[in-house]
Design an enzyme around this catalytic site. Structure first.
Site: not given
Ligand SMILES: C[S@@+](CC[C@H](N)C(=O)[O-])C[C@H]1O[C@@H](n2cnc3c(N)ncnc32)[C@H](O)[C@@H]1O
Length: 243
Positions: A87, A114, A152, A167
């Site tokens: 993150p 963690e 893709r 897209d």
């Protein structure tokens, strides 16, 4: 393309990678995806992969030794990008997906608990990617998201009836609204222009809707798009409900 995924939970990938576009790309030989269990690269009797954090605190941290052993074993001596899903990484988006789709090989490292020992980040990985500003329990779902968005984009991965060209996010805009049969559903009609057979007008309508939709929903994206005079005129026509 070769993608190596290092994880403590290899079974999580079986279903998502077996079907649809990824499954087809693997079958066609467009991509080879190899999943490795980090635990297999431990050298102690109990195959320990984590330990408590120095300095105290909750949770467990993934130890560096199996991470280094695993990455070094799967990538060999080559200059292969080693990407940690975290993150704290740079935000993943369509541009990053396109960038990765241009690579021949990459290693994706999934953290858990963690997270990973800081020395993995400092001395082993070459890139860090986050799929959004939230915290997942592990990097596995993040790796799946990255693999799907990258695969893709590989030439030949989509069937002839599908395309990444229009897209959302491919050209900086959100995609125009899509309709299919029936023409009338519960009294809601398909826009007449889409039934006209006039391809040039259909293209103009789609571009106009795409601009309008992006301006309404994602004004932040509009700031980065270079609008042509025709785009501005189209937006004005959409506003006036002329198209
Ligand atoms: C519970 S998270 C650890 C979060 C870490 N303590 C922190 O605050 O940065 C466990 C693992 O999930 C993965 N992960 C969590 N959120 C992610 C995200 N938004 N993008 C990519 N990977 C993520 C990472 O591999 C991470 O090591």
């Amino acid at each position: 393309m070769k993608i190596h995924i290092l994880t403590l939970f290899p079974d999580m990938f079986a279903g998502p990678f077996a079907d649809s576009i990824i499954g087809r790309a693997v079958d066609q030989g467009l991509v080879e995806i190899d999943i490795y269990n980090i635990r297999d690269y431990t050298r102690d009797k109990h195959h320990v992969v984590d330990d408590s954090p120095y300095g105290g605190g909750p949770g467990m941290v993934l130890k560096p030794e199996p991470m280094f052993e695993a990455v070094e074993a799967v990538k060999g001596d080559g200059e292969v990008p080693v990407i940690l899903l975290t993150p704290q990484g740079r935000l993943f988006n369509q541009t990053v997906a396109a960038e990765l789709a241009g690579r021949e090989e990459m290693v994706l490292v999934c953290g858990h608990y963690e997270g990973v020992d800081e020395r993995v980040r400092q001395h082993l990985v070459t890139d860090e990617i986050s799929i959004g500003d939230y915290v997942l329990s592990g990097g596995e779902f993040a790796a799946m998201v990255v693999v799907d968005a990258v695969v893709r984009q590989l030439p030949g991965a989509l069937g002839s009836e599908e395309s990444v060209g229009d897209d959302s996010h491919s050209n900086g805009l959100l995609e125009y609204p899509q309709y299919t049969r029936p023409q009338s559903f519960r009294g809601w009609e398909v826009p007449q222009i889409l039934l006209s057979g006039n391809h040039a007008e259909v293209e103009r309508w789609r571009r106009g809707q795409s601009l309008k939709r992006t301006a309404e929903r994602r004004p932040d994206l509009m700031e980065r798009v270079a609008l042509s005079d025709e785009d501005k005129e189209l937006m004005a026509r959409v506003e006036r409900e002329e198209i």
